[in-house]
Design an enzyme around this catalytic site. Structure first.
Site: not given
Length: 497
Positions: A263, A317, A320, A326
């Protein structure tokens, strides 16, 4: 003996081919409108993404990825670790259901056993080693252990005193778990999975880490960070963290375990207290990271050995939890629309997340100006490119320099030839980019997209010896003016010296 040597050499060449560095993407699913697996795969194909990491082993995704050739990393979710870590049978069932049932149609290449378990779920850490070994044993039983690697992604935060890298070491309180994991990785020829986030390192440094150092931006030598023990120079956080991992493993006497970054990325949007979560910074970081991997630069400790990396992440996303940033790490929104267009000059179409599929041909950074000038002359002469927009008073005259004019001429020829890779070479001084070089009223042919049409014609080779009479008057004017400009720069250089 000779045959044995040839077979050994062939085997080594296969290994070397397998070790070509790559860029992959993580696919999270915390979206309020998650695209159907077939839509996800269609996006991956369109973007020529060949490597993906899933945070689970979703059956529909595994079916959709079948027969695509895309290399897939699947994950044992953290919530399933306790059961698998305490039962060999549970691990065998998991492998049977999620690997054996799909392989080889779905090209599963690795299994992540949990994610950042040592830092996120310390109470589960005690069964992590068992879970890893049980999953591997199930692969052995299915004769898939050579095709599918097993590891566990670790947070870079377990590396203490990460700068200078030569003094880095793993958090000693984790050694009872970490050492058996490293033993396993070494004995199975697997790799250390590491999550690296220079964004957080930068945010938490209270100004100690410069933004450019976090973003891979070029730094002058006097601005680079120097390891006082090795005298190695570091121009970015990413390389420093990778080398810190190598040194930390060496401190425990593990020197042959490669690192794969599972990641890494940068958020494109944040709240008022996250001022550096911007589209520009996200674009710069991910673009520079991709080029860094594909250029095979390696790290100061291991130059020339690139570290394959998975970008975090494919989609924003929106579900999240946590701060606004985030929700905004994705390259695309849920509809497959790019959040920004990556600057990937020299990387061709791989991960060029421009869904309009536009590419352009421009002069390569660092190419010899004389070679660029020669290529410009050829394009506007034997290459039969219409270069009148480059004349004084015309839309593409400014900026009046060889590089800018060559960019226009190269892209014009590239479009005439149907955007074939060979049409963007010009003896090595040109490269394909996804960044539209159009500016102001100077619109490049490539930016016209599907509306751009060209008649069929036989293009001359740049290597052919064409008579100078083939040049039209516009090309001659450009050539003379550009020659005078280059001569002026040379004279100025001599004066300065």
């Amino acid at each position: 003996m000779a045959l044995h040597f040839l077979l050994l050499l062939f085997a080594v060449s296969l290994v070397a081919a397998d070790e070509e560095p790559f860029i992959g993407v993580n696919i999270g699913t915390e979206l309020s409108d998650m695209p159907h697996p077939t839509q996800v795969v269609a996006l991956l194909k369109a973007q020529q993404i060949k490597h993906v990491r899933l945070y689970d082993a979703d059956q529909a995704m595994l079916v959709a990825l079948a027969k695509t050739g895309i290399q897939v990393v699947i994950t044992v979710p953290n919530e399933e670790l306790l059961a698998i870590g305490q039962s060999n049978a549970s691990a065998a069932n998991w492998v049977s259901r999620n690997v054996v049932a799909h392989y080889p149609a779905t090209n599963i290449t690795a299994i992540c056993v949990g994610s950042e378990v040592l830092t996120a779920l310390p109470n589960v850490a005690k069964v992590l080693v068992n879970a890893i070994k049980y999953i591997h044993s199930a692969l052995v039983a299915s004769n898939l252990d050579r095709q599918v690697k097993v590891s566990t992604p670790l947070s870079s935060s377990i590396i203490l005193d990460s700068f200078p890298p030569s003094q880095a070491f793993f958090n000693r309180s984790l050694n009872s778990v970490l050492v058996p994991i490293l033993d396993f990785l070494q004995s199975t020829d697997s790799y250390l999975m590491l999550n690296i986030y220079p964004y957080y390192d930068y945010m938490q440094s209270n100004g100690v880490i410069p933004l450019d150092y976090a973003l891979f931006k070029p730094l002058p030598p006097n601005k680079e960070a120097v390891d006082s023990n090795t005298l190695l120079h570091y121009s970015n956080v990413f390389d420093a963290m990778v080398d810190a991992a190598y040194f930390a493993m060496a401190f425990l006497n593990y020197t042959n375990i490669p690192v794969v970054v599972t990641e890494s990325g940068w958020p494109s949007k944040g709240a008022s207290n996250e001022p550096d979560a911007t589209i520009d910074n996200a674009n710069n970081y991910n673009s520079n990271l991709i080029k860094h991997v594909f250029n095979k630069t390696g790290t100061p400790k291991r130059p020339g050995i690139a570290v394959s990396t998975y970008i975090y992440e494919l989609y924003n996303e929106d579900m999240k939890s946590g701060p606004l940033s985030e929700k905004n790490w994705g390259l695309f929104d849920a509809n497959g629309v790019p959040i920004y267009i990556l600057h990937l000059t020299g990387s061709g179409a791989v991960l060029a997340n421009d869904t309009s599929n536009q590419t352009f041909c421009v002069a390569k950074d660092g190419a010899d100006p004389k070679m660029i000038q020669a290529a410009l002359d050829w394009a506007c002469g034997p290459g039969k490119v219409e270069c009148s927009p480059l004349l004084q008073g015309q839309p593409c005259y400014e900026p009046d320099n060889v590089i800018a004019h060559a960019n226009y001429a190269f892209d014009s020829y590239y479009n005439k030839m149907g955007k074939t890779p060979d049409a963007c070479d010009f003896k090595g001084v040109a490269t394909i980019t996804t960044s539209d070089p159009s500016h102001g009223s100077c619109i490049y042919p490539g930016s016209l997209g599907k509306n751009s049409t060209y008649g069929n014609f036989t293009a001359p080779s740049m290597n052919s010896s064409s008579d100078s009479s083939a040049y039209n008057i516009h090309s001659c004017e450009l050539r003379i003016r550009n020659l005078l400009m280059v001569t002026g720069f040379l004279i100025l250089g001599v004066i300065l010296l």
